[in-house]
Design an enzyme around this catalytic site. Structure first.
Site, PDB file in Angstrom:
ATOM      1  N   GLU A 150      -3.104   3.081   1.946  1.00  0.00           N
ATOM      2  CA  GLU A 150      -2.560   3.752   0.761  1.00  0.00           C
ATOM      3  C   GLU A 150      -2.685   5.263   0.888  1.00  0.00           C
ATOM      4  O   GLU A 150      -1.764   6.014   0.531  1.00  0.00           O
ATOM      5  CB  GLU A 150      -3.275   3.282  -0.509  1.00  0.00           C
ATOM      6  CG  GLU A 150      -2.725   3.941  -1.770  1.00  0.00           C
ATOM      7  CD  GLU A 150      -3.522   3.618  -3.024  1.00  0.00           C
ATOM      8  OE1 GLU A 150      -3.577   4.478  -3.921  1.00  0.00           O
ATOM      9  OE2 GLU A 150      -4.090   2.495  -3.106  1.00  0.00           O
ATOM     10  N   HIS A 156       0.807  -1.224   0.000  1.00  0.00           N
ATOM     11  CA  HIS A 156       0.000   0.000   0.000  1.00  0.00           C
ATOM     12  C   HIS A 156       0.835   1.266   0.000  1.00  0.00           C
ATOM     13  O   HIS A 156       0.313   2.351  -0.264  1.00  0.00           O
ATOM     14  CB  HIS A 156      -0.910   0.011   1.240  1.00  0.00           C
ATOM     15  CG  HIS A 156      -1.751  -1.215   1.373  1.00  0.00           C
ATOM     16  ND1 HIS A 156      -1.453  -2.225   2.267  1.00  0.00           N
ATOM     17  CD2 HIS A 156      -2.853  -1.610   0.723  1.00  0.00           C
ATOM     18  CE1 HIS A 156      -2.355  -3.173   2.159  1.00  0.00           C
ATOM     19  NE2 HIS A 156      -3.214  -2.840   1.234  1.00  0.00           N
ATOM     20  N   SER A 193      -6.328  -8.803  -3.714  1.00  0.00           N
ATOM     21  CA  SER A 193      -5.410  -9.421  -2.756  1.00  0.00           C
ATOM     22  C   SER A 193      -5.893 -10.789  -2.292  1.00  0.00           C
ATOM     23  O   SER A 193      -5.369 -11.337  -1.322  1.00  0.00           O
ATOM     24  CB  SER A 193      -5.206  -8.503  -1.548  1.00  0.00           C
ATOM     25  OG  SER A 193      -6.444  -8.122  -0.977  1.00  0.00           O
ATOM     26  N   ASN A 219     -10.688  -2.502  -2.323  1.00  0.00           N
ATOM     27  CA  ASN A 219     -11.109  -2.886  -3.675  1.00  0.00           C
ATOM     28  C   ASN A 219     -12.130  -4.018  -3.638  1.00  0.00           C
ATOM     29  O   ASN A 219     -13.020  -4.088  -4.490  1.00  0.00           O
ATOM     30  CB  ASN A 219      -9.904  -3.240  -4.546  1.00  0.00           C
ATOM     31  CG  ASN A 219      -9.303  -4.589  -4.230  1.00  0.00           C
ATOM     32  OD1 ASN A 219      -9.720  -5.624  -4.756  1.00  0.00           O
ATOM     33  ND2 ASN A 219      -8.294  -4.608  -3.361  1.00  0.00           N
ATOM     34  N   SER A 264     -10.369  -4.826   2.911  1.00  0.00           N
ATOM     35  CA  SER A 264      -9.872  -4.628   1.546  1.00  0.00           C
ATOM     36  C   SER A 264     -10.775  -3.657   0.808  1.00  0.00           C
ATOM     37  O   SER A 264     -11.930  -3.973   0.502  1.00  0.00           O
ATOM     38  CB  SER A 264      -9.812  -5.964   0.800  1.00  0.00           C
ATOM     39  OG  SER A 264      -9.611  -5.763  -0.586  1.00  0.00           O
TER      40      SER A 264
END
Length: 342
Positions: free
Chosen positions: A144, A92, A286, A243, A241
């Site tokens: 991130e 990240h 991931s 995404n 997560s």
């Protein structure tokens, strides 16, 4: 039933029917693959322990597998002893202060930041170099975003999460603004905010190149294509997560009657999947494919499955690891783990 009678296993004629739409692309992206490979290669070359600052990627299966190999996950560099063993920074990305602290302690570190995240860092720094205040579109607290904010000088960046944030933001110089975007948000995710920014600040400068991660876009496009006429959309991924959570939202928005985020086949309410149902299956960037395989195997054990592949793109990106560990050989078992197949 007599004492000698037994129940026969379900046959194709007696098992309920199930249509399973499998999305491609799904699962590991090139940045995740690279990050996991860096930890495995470091363990091979330098031996255990290899310290990893935060989760290398957001997936419990991957983290537990690396821990079994000898990786030690820490929240902060203060937890790392001065034993000369390498420290890996997660995919990240991290604030500039983290490698600076590592260098101050003479630590040997390997930066597994995804190259696409690094590109966003460079885009932000380019805005600053050109005298622009940076607007980072993203979610507060995401690793991130924390890393990207920490790449830019204090006072040069503002986090924008919503269109309401745009309305409230009043810059010192409206003509000197540039924006960048958290990579795990899609074009659809950011469209409203970008439009609001452009409307309020006509001289707003876009990034020199697209910030959105190709893997985010590709996985969301496949989910969109598979969502219509789907009774249940299953997304494999970790609760933290970003995404993966977006994939669930996309599935609901594009026609799935219901969509859920699961970590394995054990989290699926199979009792609600009735005869003739249609389910779709994808995985966040991931999530390893072995978890998807487990869901397919469970479905085939209990249902007469008709498998449909929904493919919207092909991915052949490859991000090489750093030279320091590039020459380390990996066994087939190592490669299977790195690729998410074991």
């Amino acid at each position: 039933m007599t004492d000698t009678e037994t129940l026969s296993p379900p046959t194709a004629a007696t098992r309920p029917r199930l249509t399973l739409k499998l999305c491609e692309p799904r699962g590991f992206c090139a940045g995740v693959d690279r990050a996991i490979q860096i930890v495995v290669l470091a363990l091979k070359k330098y031996g255990a322990p290899v310290y990893v600052r935060h989760e290398i990627v957001h997936n419990r299966y991957v983290v537990d597998g690396l821990r079994d190999m000898g990786a030690v996950f820490v929240k902060d560099l203060d937890e790392v002893p001065d034993d000369g063993q390498p420290v890996v920074f997660s995919a990240h990305g991290v604030p500039k202060s983290v490698p600076a602290r590592a260098e101050a302690r003479d630590m040997f570190y390997l930066d597994a930041t995804c190259p696409l995240v690094s590109k966003v860092h460079k885009q932000g720094l380019r805005h600053v170099k050109l005298g622009r205040h940076v607007l980072l579109i993203g979610h507060a607290g995401h690793p991130e975003v924390v890393g990207t904010l920490g790449q830019l000088p204090p006072g040069t960046v503002t986090l924008i999460e919503t269109e309401e944030d745009v309305a409230a933001f009043e810059p010192a110089d409206p003509s000197a603004l540039g924006f960048i975007t958290q990579t795990t948000l899609s074009v659809d995710d950011t469209a409203g905010v970008v439009t609001a920014l452009a409307r309020k600040f006509p001289e707003l400068h876009a990034p020199a190149s697209e910030s959105i991660c190709y893997a985010t876009t590709n996985r969301q496009d496949a989910v969109k294509a598979a969502s219509e006429k789907t009774d249940l959309f299953i997304v494999v991924g970790a609760p933290n997560s970003s995404n993966s959570r977006r994939l669930v939202e996309v599935a609901k928005r594009f026609g799935a009657k219901d969509a859920i985020l699961v970590e394995s086949e054990h989290d699926i309410p199979w009792e609600t999947v009735t005869d003739g149902a249609t389910i779709a299956l994808s995985a966040g960037a991931s999530a390893p494919d072995i978890l998807v395989d487990g869901i397919i195997a469970r479905a085939r054990a209990d249902y007469e499955v008709s498998l449909e592949i929904v493919q919207t793109a092909e991915e052949n990106e490859l991000f090489p690891v750093m030279r320091a560990i590039r020459d380390v050989p990996l066994t087939p078992a190592d490669m299977a783990f790195v690729n998410g197949a074991a």
